[in-house]
Structures are given as structure tokens and as C-alpha cells.
Design a protein around this motif. Structure first.
Motif, short mmCIF file in Angstrom:
data_model
loop_
_atom_site.label_atom_id
_atom_site.label_comp_id
_atom_site.label_asym_id
_atom_site.label_seq_id
_atom_site.Cartn_x
_atom_site.Cartn_y
_atom_site.Cartn_z
N SER A 173 0.58 -1.37 -7.31
CA SER A 173 0.44 -1.18 -5.76
C SER A 173 -0.58 -2.12 -5.20
O SER A 173 -1.16 -2.88 -5.78
CB SER A 173 -0.12 0.42 -5.80
OG SER A 173 -1.60 0.23 -5.84
N VAL A 177 -7.73 6.88 -1.36
CA VAL A 177 -8.44 6.70 -0.26
C VAL A 177 -9.31 5.35 -0.34
O VAL A 177 -9.81 5.06 -1.16
CB VAL A 177 -9.68 8.04 -0.40
CG1 VAL A 177 -10.77 7.75 0.55
CG2 VAL A 177 -8.89 9.40 -0.18
N MET A 219 -11.11 3.10 -4.93
CA MET A 219 -11.26 4.32 -6.06
C MET A 219 -12.82 4.80 -5.74
O MET A 219 -13.41 5.25 -6.60
CB MET A 219 -11.21 3.67 -7.40
CG MET A 219 -9.88 3.21 -7.61
SD MET A 219 -9.87 2.24 -9.27
CE MET A 219 -10.61 0.79 -8.90
N ASP A 268 -1.98 -5.26 -3.99
CA ASP A 268 -1.98 -6.52 -4.60
C ASP A 268 -2.20 -6.52 -5.97
O ASP A 268 -2.97 -5.85 -6.69
CB ASP A 268 -2.90 -7.35 -3.83
CG ASP A 268 -2.71 -8.81 -4.38
OD1 ASP A 268 -2.00 -9.70 -3.84
OD2 ASP A 268 -3.66 -9.42 -5.34
N ALA A 279 -3.18 4.99 3.48
CA ALA A 279 -3.00 4.00 4.33
C ALA A 279 -1.57 3.63 4.37
O ALA A 279 -0.91 3.50 3.21
CB ALA A 279 -3.93 2.92 3.96
N THR A 281 -3.01 -5.59 0.04
CA THR A 281 -3.79 -4.78 -0.44
C THR A 281 -4.22 -3.55 0.26
O THR A 281 -4.34 -3.71 1.49
CB THR A 281 -4.99 -5.32 -1.14
OG1 THR A 281 -5.95 -4.80 -2.00
CG2 THR A 281 -5.98 -5.93 0.05
N ALA A 282 -4.67 -2.35 -0.56
CA ALA A 282 -5.12 -1.39 0.35
C ALA A 282 -5.84 -1.53 1.44
O ALA A 282 -5.76 -0.92 2.59
CB ALA A 282 -5.44 -0.12 -0.46
N PRO A 286 0.87 -1.29 0.17
CA PRO A 286 0.08 -0.03 -0.05
C PRO A 286 0.86 1.24 -0.03
O PRO A 286 0.14 2.29 -0.07
CB PRO A 286 -0.70 -0.18 1.31
CG PRO A 286 0.26 -1.01 2.19
CD PRO A 286 0.83 -1.95 1.05
N GLU A 319 -7.52 9.31 -8.67
CA GLU A 319 -7.29 8.17 -7.65
C GLU A 319 -6.55 7.01 -7.61
O GLU A 319 -6.78 6.15 -7.16
CB GLU A 319 -8.93 7.85 -7.39
CG GLU A 319 -9.95 8.84 -6.70
CD GLU A 319 -11.33 8.29 -6.81
OE1 GLU A 319 -11.37 7.35 -5.76
OE2 GLU A 319 -12.13 8.84 -7.32
N GLY A 320 -5.73 7.34 -8.67
CA GLY A 320 -4.91 6.13 -9.00
C GLY A 320 -5.35 5.10 -9.53
O GLY A 320 -5.29 3.71 -9.25
N VAL A 351 -5.98 -7.19 -7.36
CA VAL A 351 -7.05 -6.80 -6.79
C VAL A 351 -6.86 -5.40 -7.88
O VAL A 351 -6.26 -4.44 -7.42
CB VAL A 351 -6.83 -6.21 -5.41
CG1 VAL A 351 -7.92 -5.52 -4.95
CG2 VAL A 351 -6.82 -7.73 -4.52
#
Ligand code: SAH
Length: 487
Positions: free
Chosen positions: A306, A445, A388, A308, A417, A336-337, A230, A483-484, A311
Motif C-alpha cells: 500500500s 488512519v 499507524m 509507497d 484517505a 504514500t498515505a 493509498p 492498523e495495517g 515508506v
């Protein structure tokens, strides 16, 4: 990484001592400590001690050190490569240091940094490999802790492997420079020769190295789809780290921190393909084509994503393209985030008696007339992680409430995070729409919704509702490109 202005006052180098002598002046504990350190080298030890204590005498007897059993005199230092003043007596140490300097011998006076030309490191010894740790005297205990940690990381047979490598240097130099030679060495240190040494089978290690030298198979390219986690560098997996250090090329997305990309070899190709606001980014087809091209050129590629890779990372398309093209690949999972955000909030994603399933979603599929399946899961108690989701926060909240989820359902939001600049917000589903209007959230976020969220630790987090759309006067700054978005 150190800030640019942090400079070392003592620069580490490795001194040749083979065939030379190291003089130690002192007759007690401090002299013995230095003698033990120097005894790890092949230098001749010259211990100048007229009243050596019993322990030092015992060491001299077993180590083969030369004992000069006489009062100190400058002439005793002559010809030494290094000298130590370890008398515990300031006047005498100062004399030794001055004499050594006059004779052109670098000197170290124990516990008297002002008299030292050099400092001794905490040492991890896998001769011929040595790792020296220095703190310029700031933290001897820290140096020992680091030493112990590094020591545990390194195989006891590392020295043997390095010695075998030294014997293959000439042969390896006859291999074509670049890819072929580098591959020989990385297969040597990570492949069959290293494994044989580890098992104590030296003849087999030697043969395996000869095989590697002879194998003329063209380098086969390989793509690793690697989760970078993350954001926090130390949430990278050890496997990801190893592959990064072996990679010829690193293809990475915008959300992958620079520090992680920098873990690759200095001469690795670094290819950003990310979708960052305002920057040109490659289309998915272009990325697929790039990976295939690199793979066909025989490169070992790390495709860093970024979190995983599986995902919301479009790995499905990349894997299909690679399969189609016949390029070998593997997948390395990452944190993962949603997991990082949950950890930041001490939030149980499953909670006994409350929630026993979990949904990973984007919320971007809520636009149609029919509710997607995940909304039904949310209503039946699943914990929902929304990727996202900032630009669709109102839509997500509205549709879930409309479908029957209580407006009081707990919501946790984490920006950045796992990172030092993370921000945490808590509230209810009714507060969630306020997220869209927040121009102050510029990082990625993660939103987590569900009854299990109530089990989180909200201490230090900000209330979501405090910043409602009508308070801001800002248009929403959020759109998927900010939001990437990787999906
Ligand atoms: N493959 C990634 C997700 C990529 S989609 C993963 O497994 O995490 C990009 C979205 O991931 C962002 O919009 C955001 O919702 C989420 N995200 C990624 N890193 C994040 C972080 N450090 N903090 C919060 N959310 C993050």
C-alpha cells in the motif's frame, strides 16, 4: 466494476463482413454517416438511394460503393450481410427493417432502437485491432468521448504490430505452452519488435521477433516492489498498472484493495501475505523466502504494497534478501498515505514562511526516555505525518506537548484517505488523544501535525474533540495489528 446485476441488453460481437455486402437504404446525412462507418471495413457497400444528396453522391464516387439509383425495393437487400434503414422516414424504415428480417439479414434503423437487431459502436480502428464502444443508445456523446480518449492512448502503429503478431502466431505455437510462450508475446508487444514498429522499421521488427523466438535463455525471474497507492484505484501509477498486467504472480498486503489486485491477469497467481486483523499472515522472513522462490522459478512478480513501498513497507528487508539471493528487482513508487491525506484536506505539507520540512514517522518510537529526533524537528516547525499512529495518539500528543510543542498546534486526521468512505477530522494536539478511544475508526488512519495544517480546508470535516475518551465507555479498539501495520 459493474455491479453483478448490471446486464447488457446488447452483447458486443464482431461480424465478418469480408467478401460480403452491407446495404444502406437512405439518401441523406444519416445514410452517409453509416456509409462512412462501414467504409472502414472491407465489406462491399451497397447504397440504395434514388435521390441521393450531393454529399452522398460525392462519397459514392470516391469510395467505390455500389449505387442502386432506384426507388427502394426489398429485392435490393438480397445477399447482404447487414442492412441499414437510414431514411429518416418511419414508415419506410419500418418496411426496410421488416424486409431485412424476412430475408434473415440483421438490420439497424437509425434512431429507431425498437426496429434494431444490432447497434453500431463508436469505433477505434487500428485494423486488425478494433475497439467498439457501446452504450445501448444511452450516451452517444459519452461513447464519442470515450472513443477519443482510447484513441489517444493507442499508438497509431498498433494495427501494424498486430498484423506482424498474426504472422508469428504459427511459430509461437511451437514454443512450449505457458511461461515461455507468454513471455515471447509480452516481449513481442512490449519489447524490441514493438519499438521497431513504432519507429516505422518493419524489417527490423520482423528480425527482432525472430530473435525472440530463437532465444532460449531460461526465463529470469524479476520482482517489482510496487506501490499500490493509498487505496483509490486511479491513484495507481501507469507503470504499476503495466507491471501488474504482465505479472505471473502478485504478492500483496492486506491494505491493498481487491480492485487493484484484480487488475492483474486472470491467470496470475494471487498470494495474499497481509497482516489483517484475525487472519493468518506470513512473517517477514516467510515473505522474503516466498519472493526468492518465485524469482528463482523465473516468475515475474509484483510485490504490491500500500502507498509507497519504501515508506513503512519493510521494503528494505525484502530488497536485502533479494540482493543476497541474486534475484533481480526494481522499485516502483506509489502515492504514500500522507500525500493522499494531505490532498483530501487540501493541506499544504510545506507552507512558505511556516513549514519547510516534513517528517514521516510512526510514533511507535516515543516510548523511551529520550525524545527521538523527529520530535525536535516538529518543535522547530516540521510538518509531521504519523503512520499507524492511532494506538499511540495519546503518547504522541503527550510527549510532543511535554517537549514544548504548543497544545494548540493544528492536527488533521484522515481515515481511509483517497477512498469514497474517507472521514476527516480536525483539531489540536490537545484533542489528539481522543483518537485512541474511537472504536468507529476501522480503516487505516493518517495523522498530520504542524502549523502548516492550519492552512488546510476544514470544510466538511468533523471536530476531533467531540469524541473524547471519557465519553465513549469503550476500551480502545485500536492496536497495531488493526492498523495495517507494515513496519
Ligand atoms: N507504505 C504505506 C504505509 C504502510 S503502514 C504508505 O506509503 O502509505 C500502514 C499505515 O499507513 C496505516 O496504519 C495508516 O497510518 C497509513 N495508511 C495507509 N493507507 C491509508 C489510507 N488510505 N488512509 C489513511 N492512512 C493510511
Amino acid at each position: 466494476m459493474s455491479p453483478a446485476n448490471a446486464k447488457l441488453n446488447a452483447f458486443p460481437v464482431f461480424m465478418r463482413v469480408d467478401g460480403g455486402a452491407v446495404a444502406i437504404v437512405g439518401n441523406g446525412e444519416e445514410a452517409l454517416a453509416k456509409a462512412r462507418l462501414i467504409a472502414q471495413s472491407s465489406a462491399e457497400l451497397r447504397i440504395i438511394a434514388d435521390h441521393a444528396n450531393a454529399e452522398l453522391l460525392a462519397f459514392i464516387a470516391t469510395s467505390g460503393a455500389v449505387h442502386v439509383d432506384a426507388a427502394y425495393d426489398a429485392a435490393q437487400l438480397e445477399g447482404a450481410a447487414l442492412a441499414f434503414a437510414a431514411n429518416g422516414d418511419e414508415a419506410l424504415d419500418r418496411r426496410v427493417a421488416e424486409d431485412a428480417r424476412r430475408l434473415g439479414i440483421p438490420v439497424n434503423a437509425v434512431d429507431r432502437p425498437e426496429l434494431c437487431d444490432f447497434f453500431t459502436p463508436a469505433l477505434v480502428n487500428r485494423a486488425p485491432v478494433a475497439i467498439a464502444i457501446g452504450t445501448e443508445g444511452a450516451g452517444p456523446v459519452l461513447a464519442q468521448l470515450l472513443r477519443a480518449r482510447i484513441d489517444r492512448m493507442l499508438s497509431p502503429s498498433l494495427g501494424r504490430l498486430a498484423a506482424l503478431a498474426a504472422s508469428f502466431r504459427g511459430a509461437a505455437e511451437r514454443l512450449p505452452k505457458g511461461n515461455r510462450r507468454r513471455r515471447f508475446w509480452s516481449d513481442f508487444f512490449a519489447g524490441a519488435p514493438a519499438k521497431a514498429i513504432e519507429a516505422g522499421e518493419f524489417a527490423r521488427a520482423h528480425d527482432a521477433a525472430l530473435d525472440l523466438l530463437a532465444s532460449n535463455a531460461p526465463a529470469a525471474g524479476h520482482i517489482a516492489l510496487v506501490g499500490a497507492g493509498p487505496g483509490a484505484e486511479d491513484l495507481l501509477t501507469l507503470r504499476a498498472h503495466r507491471l501488474l498486467m504482465e505479472a505471473d504472480a502478485i504478492v500483496y498486503d492486506a491494505l491493498v484493495p481487491e480492485g487493484i489486485v484484480a487488475m492483474g491477469r486472470r491467470d496470475a497467481e494471487r498470494l495474499p501475505v497481509g497482516k489483517r486483523k484475525g487472519c493468518h499472515s506470513k512473517s517477514q522472513e516467510e515473505i522474503n523466502a516466498l519472493l526468492i522462490e518465485l524469482g528463482r522459478a523465473g516468475k515475474r512478480v509484483v510485490r504490491l504494497k500500500s502507498g509507497d513501498p519504501l515508506v513503512f513497507g519493510r521494503a528494505g528487508e525484502e530488497m536485502a534478501a533479494l540482493r543476497e539471493a541474486g534475484v533481480a528487482y526494481e522499485v516502483v513508487p506509489g502515492v504514500t498515505a500522507a500525500f493522499a491525506a494531505a490532498a483530501d484536506f487540501e493541506l499544504p505539507l510545506t507552507l512558505r514562511g511556516v513549514s519547510s520540512s516534513m517528517v514521516f514517522t510512526t510514533g511507535h518510537d516515543l516510548k523511551g526516555n529520550s525524545l527521538p529526533d523527529w520530535a525536535k524537528l516538529a518543535i522547530s516547525g516540521a510538518t509531521v505525518a504519523v503512520y499507524m499512529g492511532r494506538s499511540v495518539a495519546a503518547e504522541v500528543a503527550g510527549r510532543l506537548i511535554e517537549a514544548g510543542l504548543s497544545p494548540d498546534t493544528a492536527v488533521a486526521v484522515v481515515e481511509n484517505a483517497s477512498l469514497g468512505n474517507r472521514r476527516r477530522f480536525h483539531g489540536t494536539l490537545a484533542d489528539l488523544p481522543s483518537l485512541e478511544a474511537r472504536a468507529d475508526l476501522t480503516g487505516p488512519v493518517m495523522t498530520i501535525i504542524g502549523d502548516a495544517v492550519a492552512g488546510a480546508n476544514f470544510e466538511g470535516s468533523e471536530p476531533l474533540a467531540a469524541h473524547r475518551r471519557e465519553d465513549t465507555g469503550h476500551e480502545s479498539a485500536a492496536n497495531p495489528a488493526d492498523e495495517g501495520v507494515e513496519q
